[in-house]
Scaffold this active site. Sequence first.
Site, PDB file in Angstrom:
ATOM      1  N   HIS A  23     -27.819  -7.972   0.582  1.00  0.00           N
ATOM      2  CA  HIS A  23     -27.454  -9.343   0.167  1.00  0.00           C
ATOM      3  C   HIS A  23     -27.832  -9.579  -1.299  1.00  0.00           C
ATOM      4  CE1 HIS A  23     -28.220 -10.421   4.639  1.00  0.00           C
ATOM      5  NE2 HIS A  23     -26.905 -10.461   4.451  1.00  0.00           N
ATOM      6  N   LYS A  47     -27.166 -19.771  18.393  1.00  0.00           N
ATOM      7  CA  LYS A  47     -27.564 -18.362  18.264  1.00  0.00           C
ATOM      8  C   LYS A  47     -29.070 -18.276  18.019  1.00  0.00           C
ATOM      9  CE  LYS A  47     -26.157 -14.424  15.536  1.00  0.00           C
ATOM     10  NZ  LYS A  47     -25.428 -14.057  14.341  1.00  0.00           N
ATOM     11  N   ARG A  95     -19.247  -3.580   3.512  1.00  0.00           N
ATOM     12  CA  ARG A  95     -20.007  -2.326   3.532  1.00  0.00           C
ATOM     13  C   ARG A  95     -19.120  -1.136   3.853  1.00  0.00           C
ATOM     14  NH1 ARG A  95     -24.351  -5.036   7.310  1.00  0.00           N
ATOM     15  NH2 ARG A  95     -22.324  -5.658   8.082  1.00  0.00           N
ATOM     16  N   SER A 133     -28.818  -7.066   8.557  1.00  0.00           N
ATOM     17  CA  SER A 133     -29.955  -7.878   9.024  1.00  0.00           C
ATOM     18  C   SER A 133     -30.298  -7.500  10.457  1.00  0.00           C
ATOM     19  CB  SER A 133     -29.605  -9.364   8.962  1.00  0.00           C
ATOM     20  OG  SER A 133     -29.391  -9.755   7.633  1.00  0.00           O
TER      21      SER A 133
HETATM   22  O1  PNS Z   1     -23.890 -13.092   7.798  1.00  0.00           O
HETATM   23  P1  PNS Z   1     -22.775 -13.297   8.792  1.00  0.00           P
HETATM   24  O2  PNS Z   1     -23.365 -13.607  10.143  1.00  0.00           O
HETATM   25  O3  PNS Z   1     -21.829 -12.136   8.822  1.00  0.00           O
HETATM   26  O4  PNS Z   1     -21.953 -14.600   8.305  1.00  0.00           O
HETATM   27  C1  PNS Z   1     -20.872 -15.090   9.070  1.00  0.00           C
HETATM   28  C2  PNS Z   1     -20.450 -16.499   8.596  1.00  0.00           C
HETATM   29  C3  PNS Z   1     -21.652 -17.412   8.560  1.00  0.00           C
HETATM   30  C4  PNS Z   1     -19.839 -16.414   7.221  1.00  0.00           C
HETATM   31  C5  PNS Z   1     -19.378 -17.013   9.598  1.00  0.00           C
HETATM   32  O5  PNS Z   1     -19.816 -16.809  10.898  1.00  0.00           O
HETATM   33  C6  PNS Z   1     -19.060 -18.490   9.415  1.00  0.00           C
HETATM   34  O6  PNS Z   1     -18.493 -18.880   8.424  1.00  0.00           O
HETATM   35  N1  PNS Z   1     -19.450 -19.308  10.409  1.00  0.00           N
HETATM   36  C7  PNS Z   1     -19.282 -20.745  10.366  1.00  0.00           C
HETATM   37  C8  PNS Z   1     -18.358 -21.210  11.482  1.00  0.00           C
HETATM   38  C9  PNS Z   1     -16.916 -21.017  11.095  1.00  0.00           C
HETATM   39  O7  PNS Z   1     -16.432 -21.512  10.092  1.00  0.00           O
HETATM   40  N2  PNS Z   1     -16.196 -20.255  11.950  1.00  0.00           N
HETATM   41  C10 PNS Z   1     -14.805 -19.961  11.767  1.00  0.00           C
HETATM   42  C11 PNS Z   1     -14.595 -18.869  10.784  1.00  0.00           C
HETATM   43  S1  PNS Z   1     -13.063 -18.173  11.057  1.00  0.00           S
END
Ligand code: PNS
Length: 168
Positions: A23, A47, A95, A133
Amino acid sequence: MMLLARVAIAIYPGSFDPLTNGHLSIIQRGLTVFDRLIVAVLNNSRKQSMFTVEERKALIREAMPDPRVEVDSFQGLLVHYTRKKDVHVILRGLRAVSDFEYEFQLANMNRKLDPQFDTVFMMTGQDSFYISSQLVREVASLGGEVAELVPANVLRALREKFPARNGG
Ligand code: PNS
């Protein structure tokens, strides 16, 4: 004629549970492309997380005390947050090929929800393509060494969580 410089801002969203060197590398490289970054921690009550949102934010701030970086959190849909902030570009790290499918879905769903929305991807460096993570949490909780995978302050926080196994 006076020209007003446009400040390029992107939101870097994620779970950051916890922040890793992968990150950090994306944030540092993101700052070579954008003038400012908003690192936005997802507050997902559904979660189970290892660190609270406030702990995750504090760890990011401490590891990246650059004034160009704002650390914030959001709940619900990312597109609602980006609209609220009036920032329509997000930054994501890629990645490996395995990340692509999920990121492709995410980017397209977000653009479907908000046509103004766009995603900029940066390839993770070769030193951190294997860091996640989730793996850091697993290795640290089972007593493995994660010193090269996370910033020093995150390492200290992990060792506080797992003192018996990571104490020596
Ligand atoms: O670090 P991560 O867990 O890969 O991040 C994922 C994240 C937070 C970017 C994604 O889960 C997100 O934007 N969640 C918010 C809910 C949302 O908007 N969901 C619809 C996306 S299509």
